[in-house]
Scaffold this active site. Structure first.
Site, short mmCIF file in Angstrom:
data_model
loop_
_atom_site.label_atom_id
_atom_site.label_comp_id
_atom_site.label_asym_id
_atom_site.label_seq_id
_atom_site.Cartn_x
_atom_site.Cartn_y
_atom_site.Cartn_z
CG HIS A 119 -15.01 49.13 -11.67
ND1 HIS A 119 -14.10 50.04 -12.17
CD2 HIS A 119 -15.11 49.40 -10.35
CE1 HIS A 119 -13.66 50.83 -11.19
NE2 HIS A 119 -14.27 50.46 -10.07
CG ASP B 71 -14.25 55.66 -9.57
OD1 ASP B 71 -13.37 56.26 -8.94
OD2 ASP B 71 -14.19 54.44 -9.85
CD GLU C 66 -10.67 59.28 -10.31
OE1 GLU C 66 -9.58 59.05 -9.78
OE2 GLU C 66 -11.32 58.39 -10.90
NE ARG D 165 -13.60 60.92 -7.00
CZ ARG D 165 -13.14 59.71 -7.28
NH1 ARG D 165 -13.98 58.71 -7.57
NH2 ARG D 165 -11.86 59.47 -7.31
C1 GLC Z 1 -10.70 55.80 -8.78
C2 GLC Z 1 -10.70 55.88 -7.27
C3 GLC Z 1 -9.72 54.89 -6.73
C4 GLC Z 1 -10.16 53.52 -7.17
C5 GLC Z 1 -10.35 53.45 -8.69
C6 GLC Z 1 -11.13 52.24 -9.07
O1 GLC Z 1 -9.49 56.15 -9.32
O2 GLC Z 1 -10.38 57.17 -6.85
O3 GLC Z 1 -9.63 54.95 -5.34
O4 GLC Z 1 -9.18 52.59 -6.79
O5 GLC Z 1 -11.08 54.53 -9.18
O6 GLC Z 1 -12.49 52.40 -8.73
#
Ligand code: GLC
Length: 631
Positions: free
Chosen positions: A176, A276, A318, A274
């Site tokens: 996003h 996300d 992640e 990373r």
């Molecule tokens: C990941 C991040 C988290 C965030 C989410 C949305 O999980 O670690 O902190 O709220 O993505 O970007």
């Protein structure tokens, strides 16, 4: 291939470079094309978009600085650099840890004192003022948040990292953008090129259909997965917060644009991105829109673009999802690195229950990952703890997943009688009964409560818990990652409750600004900070001195005692038995034989220097770890 060769020859490159890029294209562009045409088969102009993509990849490679191209060559020659036992990671927010990127550069000596050489800086890009999910709502991937510095600062810092042999890790928040990103602004103005960058609907009809199968991610703050935007009178897909607009990867222009942003970041000297929220990037009506096969393809295609234009860049996944799904992202052709959320959650689970059966079973079944990939093991991070163990594994041990999670939430929110922990529920979903936990490692391990009670014995126990858990993180195999602040026993902060932008998000309790006066106390062995810090330094030193802790070959062992988590490490012909006692009571076990050379061999514990031999019972103090190594 013809068109690629033509593109390359038009670029007037020196002979060596031309050969190099032609080789890389020959190796990777075919597969990239295959994936691309699979994802975007129905678009009339797919061929044209693909040509644009190749051009963009080539240009990014041309723009790459010579020192990064050298790094590319090194990584191509030594792709598994992350197996090194020398590698130890740390993660922090730029502003909270050192105020600015320049501040981070000044903290390099601190990283070195602690022994870390893989530093993950959480998002430092332009964001909206006010609520921005701690930087995870990015308004521009090409601008540093002006409060933290400039792009030049970033480039300089990354060079400094490079010179000090520190790997730089940053987030690629690619599911996003913020609603203030230029693309979102254009979409709000109705520019059709950009309305197609997101999922925007006139009314609730389509969102309602999707929502039937979707899980709510932030149910207390923003129920559902769509947000009504009054200014445009439309509904926008927002998996996370209402200001984080999900990108539409079904549109090849989005894919191309994000490859451009990714390679731009690679060219700033970032070593690991990373990825996300990887699980959410592809949507398909009637599915939960998580972990879909196309999500994997998108990452594989990103990865191929890197292999051509910036081979030094690796991905860390992640995916905080079911362990069966976590594993699917881990592949040299997809994400070379991955968080290990299962180990993280189970370490806390077992600390609460004082017995390790679920950890033993789960690690036995699920620790092994493909050659050319590595876990990133962690105990805490900026997010909540989700109890993402497998219910099927739990069932095998007659543990009921739902009730066990409920109990863990009670334990770590401190409600359960006798709990040593101080934490807070995160995103309690009244409909499903689900919740997660926020809190600093030290507070969850009992330090905060013990300090309040001024109870030296309890303080001592909590320090032992922290060090035992971090010793496992450092030795079990993979890159260990310290949530900076843990090395001095930082406890929860509660000021966030007074900030209207943060009060509803309990994760802020474990995101305090680094207290450098407190960190200074690390020099004094009499202080809690000093005891924890020197404990960290000792484990890190041991990890770096012993090759056995490199790689990720690990075999779980049942030592006939359900309080003792035991595993055998092996690397380069070295071996180490690691035992950790998760109980508050001492236990005696018989050590398994060391090597093949019979039962009389004596080995020393790397932590205390004490000798042990098989056949003699071994006493393990509460929360003690023993590292018995031999060749
Ligand atoms: C990941 C991040 C988290 C965030 C989410 C949305 O999980 O670690 O902190 O709220 O993505 O970007």
């Amino acid at each position: 291939m013809e068109c690629i060769n033509q593109m390359i020859s038009e670029m007037n490159l020196p002979e060596g470079d031309r050969q190099l890029i032609q080789d890389r294209m020959a190796r990777h562009a075919g597969r990239l094309r295959e994936i691309y045409f699979h994802l975007y088969a129905n678009q009339d102009e797919t061929h044209e978009y693909f040509t644009d993509l190749l051009r963009l990849i080539l240009q990014s490679w041309i723009d790459r600085e010579p020192y990064l191209k050298e790094k590319d060559e090194q990584v191509v020659r030594f792709p598994n650099w992350f197996y090194s036992n020398n590698l130890v990671g740390g993660v922090c927010y730029v502003d909270l840890f050192a105020e600015t990127l320049n501040g981070i550069e000044e903290r390099i000596p601190y990283f070195q004192e602690l022994g870390i050489n893989y530093v993950h800086l959480m998002p430092f890009f332009k964001v909206s003022q006010g609520d921005n999910d701690g930087g995870y709502a990015v308004s521009s991937y090409r601008e540093v948040d002006e409060r933290l510095g400039t792009m030049d600062d970033l480039r300089r810092m990354s060079r400094q990292f490079h010179e000090n042999r520190i790997a730089l890790v940053a987030d690629f928040v690619f599911n996003h953008t913020s609603d203030e990103h230029d693309w979102a602004r254009q979409a709000k103005l109705g520019n059709p090129k950009y309305t197609d960058f997101y999922y925007i609907f006139d009314d609730r009809a389509v969102p309602d259909m999707y929502e039937k199968a979707l899980r709510e991610i932030f149910p207390t703050e923003r129920p559902g997965s769509f947000t009504y935007k009054k200014e445009i009178d439309k509904w926008v897909w927002t998996t996370f917060h209402s200001y984080q607009w999900d990108l539409n990867y079904a549109n090849p222009k989005v894919f191309n644009a994000m490859v451009g942003e990714m390679l731009f970041l690679a060219n700033c000297g970032i070593d690991v991105l990373r990825l996300d929220a990887v699980a959410f990037i592809w949507k398909e009506m009637g599915t939960p829109c998580e972990n879909l096969p196309e999500a994997h393809m998108i990452i594989q295609a990103f990865n191929l673009a890197c292999r051509i234009a910036a081979p030094a860049l690796y991905f860390k996944s992640e995916a905080i999802v079911h362990p069966d799904e976590v594993i699917k992202y881990i592949d040299p052709a997809e994400c070379q690195l991955s968080y290990n959320p299962l180990l993280m959650a189970l370490l806390w689970t077992c600390l609460a229950s004082k017995e390790i059966r679920l950890l033993r079973l789960s690690m036995e079944k699920r620790f092994a990952i493909p050659e050319g990939t590595s876990w990133v093991n962690y105990l805490r991070c900026h997010d909540d703890i989700g109890w993402t163990f497998s219910d099927e594994d739990a069932e095998q041990l007659n543990i009921h997943g739902f009730f066990h999670r409920k109990w863990l939430n009670e334990f770590y929110s401190g409600e359960f009688p006798g709990s040593f922990a101080k934490g807070m529920l995160f995103q309690e979903n009244k409909k499903t009964g689900d919740a997660r936990i926020s809190g600093q490692a030290a507070s969850l391990a009992g330090l905060e409560k013990a300090l309040e009670e001024k109870d030296d014995h309890k303080i001592d126990l909590s320090i032992k818990r922290i060090l035992m858990m971090y010793t496992i993180i450092m030795t079990i195999g993979g890159i260990p990652l310290i949530y900076l602040g843990d090395e001095v026993g930082t406890i929860n902060q509660y000021q966030f409750l007074d900030d209207p932008h943060k009060a509803s998000d309990s994760r802020w309790m474990h995101r305090p600004a680094a207290d450098w006066k407190k960190i200074q106390k690390r020099q004094n062995q009499e202080t809690t900070e000093g005891k924890i810090f020197s404990g960290f330094q000792a484990i890190i030193r041991i990890r770096k001195e012993h090759l056995v802790f490199g790689g990720n070959k690990m075999k779980v062992m049942d030592v006939g005692n359900d309080h003792i988590f035991a595993y055998l490490r092996e690397n380069c012909g070295y071996f180490c038995w690691c035992f950790s006692n998760f109980d508050q009571e001492a236990h005696t076990i018989s050590p398994p034989p060391f090597g093949n050379s019979g039962s009389n061999v004596q080995v020393d514990d790397l932590l205390t220097g004490k000798s042990y031999s098989p056949g003699n019972d071994m006493l393990m103090e509460p929360y003690q770890t023993l590292l018995l190594a031999w060749k």
